[in-house]
Design a protein around this motif. Structure first.
Motif, PDB file in Angstrom:
ATOM      1  N   THR A  72       0.825  -1.206   0.000  1.00 18.12           N
ATOM      2  CA  THR A  72       0.000   0.000   0.000  1.00 18.12           C
ATOM      3  C   THR A  72       0.857   1.252   0.000  1.00 18.12           C
ATOM      4  O   THR A  72       1.973   1.251   0.509  1.00 18.12           O
ATOM      5  CB  THR A  72      -0.939   0.033   1.227  1.00 18.12           C
ATOM      6  OG1 THR A  72      -1.789   1.181   1.144  1.00 18.12           O
ATOM      7  CG2 THR A  72      -0.146   0.104   2.531  1.00 18.12           C
ATOM      8  N   GLU A  73       0.315   2.299  -0.604  1.00 20.31           N
ATOM      9  CA  GLU A  73       0.957   3.611  -0.548  1.00 20.31           C
ATOM     10  C   GLU A  73       0.180   4.543   0.381  1.00 20.31           C
ATOM     11  O   GLU A  73       0.558   5.691   0.581  1.00 20.31           O
ATOM     12  CB  GLU A  73       1.033   4.222  -1.950  1.00 20.31           C
ATOM     13  CG  GLU A  73       1.924   3.443  -2.909  1.00 20.31           C
ATOM     14  CD  GLU A  73       2.016   4.095  -4.275  1.00 20.31           C
ATOM     15  OE1 GLU A  73       1.356   5.142  -4.469  1.00 20.31           O
ATOM     16  OE2 GLU A  73       2.719   3.559  -5.143  1.00 20.31           O
ATOM     17  N   LEU A  74      -0.894   4.020   0.937  1.00 22.25           N
ATOM     18  CA  LEU A  74      -1.762   4.837   1.788  1.00 22.25           C
ATOM     19  C   LEU A  74      -1.232   4.931   3.212  1.00 22.25           C
ATOM     20  O   LEU A  74      -0.715   3.961   3.768  1.00 22.25           O
ATOM     21  CB  LEU A  74      -3.168   4.228   1.846  1.00 22.25           C
ATOM     22  CG  LEU A  74      -3.994   4.168   0.565  1.00 22.25           C
ATOM     23  CD1 LEU A  74      -5.279   3.409   0.843  1.00 22.25           C
ATOM     24  CD2 LEU A  74      -4.283   5.567   0.051  1.00 22.25           C
ATOM     25  N   SER A  75      -1.387   6.105   3.824  1.00 20.83           N
ATOM     26  CA  SER A  75      -1.257   6.195   5.270  1.00 20.83           C
ATOM     27  C   SER A  75      -2.446   5.443   5.870  1.00 20.83           C
ATOM     28  O   SER A  75      -3.438   5.194   5.173  1.00 20.83           O
ATOM     29  CB  SER A  75      -1.278   7.662   5.710  1.00 20.83           C
ATOM     30  OG  SER A  75      -0.146   8.345   5.214  1.00 20.83           O
ATOM     31  N   PRO A  76      -2.371   5.064   7.147  1.00 12.28           N
ATOM     32  CA  PRO A  76      -3.479   4.286   7.722  1.00 12.28           C
ATOM     33  C   PRO A  76      -4.829   4.974   7.541  1.00 12.28           C
ATOM     34  O   PRO A  76      -4.970   6.172   7.798  1.00 12.28           O
ATOM     35  CB  PRO A  76      -3.098   4.192   9.202  1.00 12.28           C
ATOM     36  CG  PRO A  76      -1.610   4.270   9.201  1.00 12.28           C
ATOM     37  CD  PRO A  76      -1.269   5.243   8.112  1.00 12.28           C
TER      38      PRO A  76
END
Length: 302
Positions: free
Chosen positions: A127-131
């Motif tokens: 993933t490249e997303l922050s939580p």
């Protein structure tokens, strides 16, 4: 034919792993591990995760909830303060969820000091997303400060479900005017809509606590529109509940510099000076914060 769900940690698995790392749960760290797979499934279902979510899990312990979260989300980052369980977690994921290894990471740290940058440095490769979601069995003794810290530090968190002491769950989800409404309720409402999502019994934990646990769900929302900062609004909340039996005119006297100053701020905010803090919503506290008297003007007119 329905697909058989992936196995979760049993009570025997948890005790085996604990024995391997010579773990003796302590009250100091609030270590009570869920040993019932059905409870894990219930928590994961209540969290209402999407397959794209990056979940932040605080206090994963031996990985009971972690495995369930990996089944429901794209990635999980676990924050664990105890080095022993933290070091063992990747092995547990490899053993029980070999296909999810790349979607898991662990940070050995105190959740009260974790920053967005800390989490970015250990982000799972999938993933490249922050939580985007917080799902956690929070240690009872630090649950509220940990939750408020993470909501402040991680604007990427859009929703969450946390398990806390049942009494704390009631406080977090309380509405203005109720007996359990107070500082945790008001501050949590700055960030989110909060509701109680269930109660968990004692016997599903090892060791079993002496009290029930509660599930608290939250959905991020925009804070009240105000010219005051969050810190300034929270200072009003703290002052209002420090002496909750007193009227706001008296309780906010120290904050405003005088009882007369407090009354002026309250009137300007459209709040009855004879009211008590427990009847105000976070929007009311935000308006009051905007009207704090200027101490220099008070000095010049005294």
């Amino acid at each position: 034919m329905p697909e058989t769900p992936a196995p979760l940690l049993s009570a025997a698995d948890i005790r085996r792993i604990a024995a391997e790392i010579d773990l003796r749960p302590t009250k100091t760290l609030g270590q009570n591990y869920v040993i019932d797979p059905n409870t894990i499934r219930r928590i994961v279902a209540a969290a209402d995760l999407s397959a794209d979510d990056h979940v932040l899990e605080v206090g994963p312990g031996l990985g009971s909830l972690t495995l369930g979260l990996l089944d429901a989300a794209a990635a999980v980052t676990a924050v664990e303060i105890d080095p022993g369980p933290a070091a063992r977690l990747p092995q547990t994921v490899e053993e029980f969820r070999p296909g999810s290894v790349d979607g898991f990471s662990v940070l050995t740290a105190d959740a009260m000091a974790v920053s967005e940058q800390d989490l970015a440095e250990v982000r799972p490769s999938t993933t490249e997303l922050s939580p985007t979601a917080l799902v956690a069995n929070l240690p009872y003794n630090v649950a509220v400060p940990v939750l408020l810290h993470l909501l402040a530090e991680l604007p990427s968190l859009k929703q969450g479900l946390v398990m806390v002491q049942d009494e704390v769950a009631d406080r977090l989800a309380a509405a203005p005017g109720s007996k359990t409404y107070g500082v945790p309720s008001a501050k949590a409402a700055w960030y989110s809509q909060v509701r109680k999502a269930g109660t968990i019994g004692m016997n599903v934990f090892w060791p079993a606590p002496k009290i029930h646990s509660g599930l608290v769900a939250f959905t991020r929302r925009e804070p009240p529109v105000t010219s005051a900062s969050r810190q300034e609004v929270f200072a009003v909340v703290d002052a209002a509940f420090a002496q909750r039996r007193k009227t706001l005119r008296a309780a906010l006297a120290g904050w405003a510099g005088s009882a007369a100053g407090a009354e002026a701020a309250l009137v300007a905010a459209g709040v009855d000076p004879k009211a008590r803090g427990e009847v105000l919503g976070i929007e009311d506290f935000a308006r009051i914060a905007q009207h704090r008297p200027d101490p220099h003007n008070q000095e010049s007119t005294s």
